[in-house]
Design an enzyme around this catalytic site. Sequence first.
Site, PDB file in Angstrom:
ATOM      1  N   SER A  86     -18.336  61.537  17.715  1.00  0.00           N
ATOM      2  CA  SER A  86     -16.939  61.602  18.163  1.00  0.00           C
ATOM      3  C   SER A  86     -16.692  60.384  19.045  1.00  0.00           C
ATOM      4  O   SER A  86     -17.631  59.841  19.642  1.00  0.00           O
ATOM      5  CB  SER A  86     -16.715  62.878  18.989  1.00  0.00           C
TER       6      SER A  86
ATOM      7  N   TYR B 208     -19.581  68.145  26.056  1.00  0.00           N
ATOM      8  CA  TYR B 208     -19.266  67.678  24.696  1.00  0.00           C
ATOM      9  C   TYR B 208     -19.508  66.170  24.602  1.00  0.00           C
ATOM     10  O   TYR B 208     -20.166  65.689  23.676  1.00  0.00           O
ATOM     11  CB  TYR B 208     -17.815  68.024  24.360  1.00  0.00           C
TER      12      TYR B 208
HETATM   13  N1  NAP Z   1     -11.207  67.184  14.359  1.00  0.00           N
HETATM   14  C1  NAP Z   1     -11.362  66.256  15.293  1.00  0.00           C
HETATM   15  O1  NAP Z   1     -10.381  65.808  15.902  1.00  0.00           O
HETATM   16  C2  NAP Z   1     -12.732  65.731  15.607  1.00  0.00           C
HETATM   17  C3  NAP Z   1     -12.821  64.575  16.386  1.00  0.00           C
HETATM   18  C4  NAP Z   1     -14.080  64.056  16.707  1.00  0.00           C
HETATM   19  C5  NAP Z   1     -15.218  64.686  16.235  1.00  0.00           C
HETATM   20  N2  NAP Z   1     -15.116  65.821  15.481  1.00  0.00           N
HETATM   21  C6  NAP Z   1     -16.353  66.446  15.044  1.00  0.00           C
HETATM   22  O2  NAP Z   1     -16.311  66.675  13.650  1.00  0.00           O
HETATM   23  C7  NAP Z   1     -17.143  67.799  13.321  1.00  0.00           C
HETATM   24  C8  NAP Z   1     -16.348  68.746  12.423  1.00  0.00           C
HETATM   25  O3  NAP Z   1     -15.215  69.189  13.134  1.00  0.00           O
HETATM   26  P1  NAP Z   1     -13.877  69.746  12.447  1.00  0.00           P
HETATM   27  O4  NAP Z   1     -12.764  69.006  13.049  1.00  0.00           O
HETATM   28  O5  NAP Z   1     -14.037  69.795  10.985  1.00  0.00           O
HETATM   29  O6  NAP Z   1     -13.855  71.196  13.119  1.00  0.00           O
HETATM   30  P2  NAP Z   1     -13.827  72.694  12.549  1.00  0.00           P
HETATM   31  O7  NAP Z   1     -12.775  72.830  11.488  1.00  0.00           O
HETATM   32  O8  NAP Z   1     -13.734  73.573  13.755  1.00  0.00           O
HETATM   33  O9  NAP Z   1     -15.241  72.830  11.867  1.00  0.00           O
HETATM   34  C9  NAP Z   1     -16.401  73.043  12.594  1.00  0.00           C
HETATM   35  C10 NAP Z   1     -17.468  73.550  11.656  1.00  0.00           C
HETATM   36  O10 NAP Z   1     -18.672  73.759  12.400  1.00  0.00           O
HETATM   37  C11 NAP Z   1     -19.186  75.027  12.054  1.00  0.00           C
HETATM   38  N3  NAP Z   1     -19.993  75.609  13.107  1.00  0.00           N
HETATM   39  C12 NAP Z   1     -19.660  75.821  14.403  1.00  0.00           C
HETATM   40  N4  NAP Z   1     -20.667  76.449  15.043  1.00  0.00           N
HETATM   41  C13 NAP Z   1     -21.648  76.636  14.119  1.00  0.00           C
HETATM   42  C14 NAP Z   1     -22.926  77.232  14.166  1.00  0.00           C
HETATM   43  N5  NAP Z   1     -23.415  77.776  15.287  1.00  0.00           N
HETATM   44  N6  NAP Z   1     -23.663  77.262  13.034  1.00  0.00           N
HETATM   45  C15 NAP Z   1     -23.183  76.727  11.887  1.00  0.00           C
HETATM   46  N7  NAP Z   1     -21.980  76.143  11.789  1.00  0.00           N
HETATM   47  C16 NAP Z   1     -21.225  76.111  12.897  1.00  0.00           C
HETATM   48  C17 NAP Z   1     -17.955  75.878  11.744  1.00  0.00           C
HETATM   49  O11 NAP Z   1     -18.305  76.943  10.866  1.00  0.00           O
HETATM   50  P3  NAP Z   1     -18.515  78.474  11.265  1.00  0.00           P
HETATM   51  O12 NAP Z   1     -17.614  78.761  12.435  1.00  0.00           O
HETATM   52  O13 NAP Z   1     -18.152  79.186  10.014  1.00  0.00           O
HETATM   53  O14 NAP Z   1     -19.966  78.597  11.603  1.00  0.00           O
HETATM   54  C18 NAP Z   1     -17.074  74.880  11.011  1.00  0.00           C
HETATM   55  O15 NAP Z   1     -17.410  74.866   9.649  1.00  0.00           O
HETATM   56  C19 NAP Z   1     -17.594  68.402  14.652  1.00  0.00           C
HETATM   57  O16 NAP Z   1     -18.898  67.972  14.936  1.00  0.00           O
HETATM   58  C20 NAP Z   1     -16.600  67.819  15.649  1.00  0.00           C
HETATM   59  O17 NAP Z   1     -17.161  67.727  16.952  1.00  0.00           O
HETATM   60  C21 NAP Z   1     -13.898  66.345  15.162  1.00  0.00           C
END
Ligand code: NAP
Length: 249
Positions: free
Chosen positions: A132, A145
């Site tokens: 991130s 984080y």
């Molecule tokens: N969206 C943004 O603005 C943004 C910006 C910077 C970085 N990121 C990073 O991108 C990545 C994906 O984020 P996203 O935006 O796609 O968010 P999201 O829609 O909330 O997806 C997060 C995923 O992580 C899984 N997860 C969470 N806890 C888990 C656990 N204990 N075991 C297995 N799976 C788990 C969730 O699945 P379950 O709940 O079904 O387990 C979900 O599939 C993350 O690492 C986030 O920090 C996102």
Amino acid sequence: MPFSDYKTALVTGASSGIGAAVVERFRREGVEVHALARSGEALHKLANACGCIPHVMDVTDRDGLTALTDKVQFDILVNNAGVDRPKKFLDADPEDIDLLVDVNLRAVLHLTRLVVPGMVARDRGHVVNISSIAGAYNFGGNSTYHATKAAVSMLSRQLRIDAFGSRVRVTEICPGRVATDIFAHVHGDSPEIRERFIEGYELPEARDIADAIGFAIAAPVAVNIGHMEITPTLQVPGGLSTAKPAKAG
Ligand SMILES: NC(=O)c1ccc[n+]([C@@H]2O[C@H](COP(=O)([O-])OP(=O)(O)OC[C@H]3O[C@@H](n4cnc5c(N)ncnc54)[C@H](OP(=O)(O)O)[C@@H]3O)[C@@H](O)[C@H]2O)c1
């Protein structure tokens, strides 16, 4: 390296957002994709839609990860699962610190330990770590984080040293804000939260991040794309705060 040189992929956090988009992107390339997350219903829906292999598992389940990686040789590993618990560090809950370290960092380290030695031995593999901009810049966010994402960023660089001499590639994807449900997952889903983070902004979509990952993987084997920072055009990190000391007494 064309996608066809890679047979199998493991994508964590595959039940929504970036992870689900990556699964769909890889499936379009004909890769056997193992999709891991806790939400069984969403994973099975994704499996029906694109033919991935669902693993309903918590990424902190070390025995489960060990059994899976013993069974399947992965050519691509996408460490994507991530959580946030926004709160000032001075008010941090101990459980939140443990959760963020366990999911965002510890699980990444263990999966890397379990998968990368096999890639090196086979002289073939690609690790994609989703960090991130929180790992590179300071701004008003959860310091735990930021710390976990900075660790994933350094792991991505250091891993290149450990895998040096083999054709194992490592790509860190460093997103700014992406239009996913992460904000609803973190703050609760409400019109206010959608208004605060998504609505009215021009944001990259999950599929844009998946396409960037696809680009890094499809590059010739001689090319390692080490780091991609992907933000909205209308977002920029930075800033400087200067305060006068609070008056004593
Ligand atoms: N969206 C943004 O603005 C943004 C910006 C910077 C970085 N990121 C990073 O991108 C990545 C994906 O984020 P996203 O935006 O796609 O968010 P999201 O829609 O909330 O997806 C997060 C995923 O992580 C899984 N997860 C969470 N806890 C888990 C656990 N204990 N075991 C297995 N799976 C788990 C969730 O699945 P379950 O709940 O079904 O387990 C979900 O599939 C993350 O690492 C986030 O920090 C996102």
